[in-house]
Design a protein around this motif. Structure first.
Motif, PDB file in Angstrom:
ATOM      1  N   THR A  22       0.823  -1.212   0.000  1.00  0.00           N
ATOM      2  CA  THR A  22       0.000   0.000   0.000  1.00  0.00           C
ATOM      3  C   THR A  22       0.854   1.258   0.000  1.00  0.00           C
ATOM      4  OG1 THR A  22      -1.744  -1.183   1.195  1.00  0.00           O
ATOM      5  CG2 THR A  22      -1.843   1.221   1.210  1.00  0.00           C
ATOM      6  N   PHE A  23       1.847   1.323   0.874  1.00  0.00           N
ATOM      7  CA  PHE A  23       2.706   2.509   0.904  1.00  0.00           C
ATOM      8  C   PHE A  23       3.534   2.630  -0.375  1.00  0.00           C
ATOM      9  CE2 PHE A  23       2.290   2.517   5.677  1.00  0.00           C
ATOM     10  CZ  PHE A  23       1.594   3.715   5.720  1.00  0.00           C
ATOM     11  N   GLY A  24       4.007   1.514  -0.903  1.00  0.00           N
ATOM     12  CA  GLY A  24       4.737   1.552  -2.171  1.00  0.00           C
ATOM     13  C   GLY A  24       3.857   2.015  -3.316  1.00  0.00           C
ATOM     14  N   TRP A  25       2.625   1.539  -3.328  1.00  0.00           N
ATOM     15  CA  TRP A  25       1.672   1.942  -4.367  1.00  0.00           C
ATOM     16  C   TRP A  25       1.392   3.440  -4.298  1.00  0.00           C
ATOM     17  CZ3 TRP A  25      -4.105   1.866  -3.364  1.00  0.00           C
ATOM     18  CH2 TRP A  25      -4.820   2.286  -4.477  1.00  0.00           C
ATOM     19  N   LEU A  26       1.087   3.932  -3.115  1.00  0.00           N
ATOM     20  CA  LEU A  26       0.802   5.362  -2.974  1.00  0.00           C
ATOM     21  C   LEU A  26       2.027   6.215  -3.295  1.00  0.00           C
ATOM     22  CD1 LEU A  26      -1.396   5.327   0.245  1.00  0.00           C
ATOM     23  CD2 LEU A  26      -2.148   5.647  -2.115  1.00  0.00           C
ATOM     24  N   GLY A  27       3.203   5.776  -2.846  1.00  0.00           N
ATOM     25  CA  GLY A  27       4.418   6.522  -3.137  1.00  0.00           C
ATOM     26  C   GLY A  27       4.736   6.564  -4.620  1.00  0.00           C
ATOM     27  N   LEU A  28       4.597   5.427  -5.294  1.00  0.00           N
ATOM     28  CA  LEU A  28       4.854   5.407  -6.733  1.00  0.00           C
ATOM     29  C   LEU A  28       3.807   6.197  -7.498  1.00  0.00           C
ATOM     30  CD1 LEU A  28       6.020   1.738  -7.303  1.00  0.00           C
ATOM     31  CD2 LEU A  28       7.355   3.809  -7.615  1.00  0.00           C
ATOM     32  N   TRP A  29       2.576   6.116  -7.066  1.00  0.00           N
ATOM     33  CA  TRP A  29       1.502   6.854  -7.734  1.00  0.00           C
ATOM     34  C   TRP A  29       1.753   8.362  -7.634  1.00  0.00           C
ATOM     35  CZ3 TRP A  29      -4.305   6.701  -5.996  1.00  0.00           C
ATOM     36  CH2 TRP A  29      -5.109   7.223  -7.007  1.00  0.00           C
ATOM     37  N   LEU A  30       2.100   8.823  -6.442  1.00  0.00           N
ATOM     38  CA  LEU A  30       2.385  10.249  -6.264  1.00  0.00           C
ATOM     39  C   LEU A  30       3.654  10.661  -7.008  1.00  0.00           C
ATOM     40  CD1 LEU A  30       1.506  10.655  -2.495  1.00  0.00           C
ATOM     41  CD2 LEU A  30       0.195  11.459  -4.452  1.00  0.00           C
ATOM     42  N   SER A  31       4.665   9.823  -6.960  1.00  0.00           N
ATOM     43  CA  SER A  31       5.925  10.141  -7.616  1.00  0.00           C
ATOM     44  C   SER A  31       5.771  10.203  -9.135  1.00  0.00           C
ATOM     45  CB  SER A  31       6.979   9.104  -7.233  1.00  0.00           C
ATOM     46  OG  SER A  31       8.167   9.320  -7.933  1.00  0.00           O
ATOM     47  N   ILE A  78      11.915   4.418  -4.248  1.00  0.00           N
ATOM     48  CA  ILE A  78      10.761   3.631  -3.802  1.00  0.00           C
ATOM     49  C   ILE A  78      10.842   2.213  -4.345  1.00  0.00           C
ATOM     50  CG2 ILE A  78       8.255   3.408  -3.960  1.00  0.00           C
ATOM     51  CD1 ILE A  78       8.148   6.500  -3.978  1.00  0.00           C
ATOM     52  N   ILE A  79      11.206   2.064  -5.611  1.00  0.00           N
ATOM     53  CA  ILE A  79      11.333   0.732  -6.201  1.00  0.00           C
ATOM     54  C   ILE A  79      12.445  -0.057  -5.511  1.00  0.00           C
ATOM     55  CG2 ILE A  79      11.989  -0.498  -8.312  1.00  0.00           C
ATOM     56  CD1 ILE A  79      10.493   1.675  -9.863  1.00  0.00           C
TER      57      ILE A  79
END
Length: 102
Positions: A22-31, A78-79
């Motif tokens: 979830t945090f990776g998804w939100l971080g990548l989405w925002l980035s 993030i990745i």
């Protein structure tokens, strides 16, 4: 008790997986959307975060990752963290989490 230990492991592993994805998804989405990347939708960010977490290396982007933009470093960080927290260093993180719980 063996049953209590298995229940603890189940809760810890499921929580670990859900929280990091979830945090990776939100971080990548925002980035990615902050870079102005046209293909960066919620689905693409979720797919990339799950792919990085499981060390698959798959993308839904036709032109690859947006590495030429100035904000590509946040995406790569993030990745990288998802790859390390995924299958690569999972045993170490699991032992640390279980030591903290005890």
């Amino acid at each position: 008790d063996e049953r209590a230990a298995l229940e603890t492991i189940l809760v810890v592993v499921a929580s670990y997986w859900i929280i990091l994805i979830t945090f990776g998804w939100l971080g990548l989405w925002l980035s990615l959307s902050g870079c102005g990347y046209s293909d960066a939708g919620a689905w693409s960010a979720l797919f990339l975060s799950v792919s990085a977490f499981h060390n698959c290396g798959l993308l839904t982007f036709a032109s690859g990752l947006p590495l030429s933009q100035s904000c590509a470093s946040m995406t790569l960080v993030i990745i990288m963290l998802l790859i390390l927290c995924g299958n690569t260093c999972f045993p170490m993180f699991l032992r640390c989490i279980l030591q903290v719980i005890r």
